[in-house]
Design a protein around this motif. Structure first.
Motif: not given
Length: 203
Positions: A58-80
């Motif tokens: 799932a991560a390899s598919i989602i994060l291949a969509q672009g850097p903006a999504l990667s930044q959002a995932v970083s913030l989500l990781a912080a929240a997690m």
């Protein structure tokens, strides 16, 4: 280069925090013996492995969509991580599977597998936290599987230690006063990791 040491440390912080798998394994081993505990560990390890493999995909598919999504995932990781820190601090969390029927060891293995395969918290942790330790935040499938193997290995080593020293581990980790200190120290460490993820996302 993948920061395997940093990832292993993050996993270790989570796995050392007293939680449902810990409580179940200690209780099960004290009640039914070492074989029952080992049967449960096999199921837990298989469940964690399947959960991590699906999360890597799932991560390899989602994060291949672009850097903006990667930044959002970083913030989500912080929240997690902040959420896990809060749960550890206030001494709560998901329910322990101690109500599993006491039967053959295969039942314990099946229960451990199902509970960990279907655990959304484990999947969310892996999808959001794993990319933080990979340059560019976009893991390849092989890289993700390597990190999944590290995660499952750390968890299994801790679970084995609990089963083989159930009485001692219960006294050290599950006694109320000590458990609170352990949880709060680990909570502060997890909060520091969350802050690092935020800095990385905004930097």
């Amino acid at each position: 280069m993948i920061d395997l040491a940093g990832f292993a440390l993050a996993v270790l912080l989570i796995e050392l925090t007293p939680g449902p798998n810990m409580g179940w394994l200690v209780t099960l081993t004290l009640a039914e013996g070492r074989r029952a505990g080992l049967g449960a560990i096999i199921g837990i390890a298989l469940g964690l492995s399947a959960n991590a493999a699906l999360s890597v995909l799932a991560a390899s598919i989602i994060l291949a969509q672009g850097p903006a999504l990667s930044q959002a995932v970083s913030l989500l990781a912080a929240a997690m991580m902040a959420w896990l820190a809060w749960e550890a601090w206030r001494d709560s969390g998901e329910s322990s599977p101690t109500a599993t029927p006491r039967n053959a060891n295969q039942r314990h293995a099946l229960a451990g597998f199902a509970i960990n395969l279907l655990n959304p918290k484990s999947a969310l942790f892996f999808i959001t936290v794993m990319p933080q330790f990979i340059p560019g935040g976009q893991p390849r499938f092989v890289q993700g599987l390597t990190m999944a193997a590290i995660s499952v290995s750390i968890a299994t080593a801790i679970h084995l230690a609990l089963v083989f020293g159930a009485e001692q581990a219960r006294g050290v980790l599950m006694a109320k006063a000590r458990a609170q200190v352990v949880r709060r120290v680990l909570a502060i460490a997890m909060l520091a990791v969350a802050a690092w993820f935020v800095a990385k996302a905004l930097g």
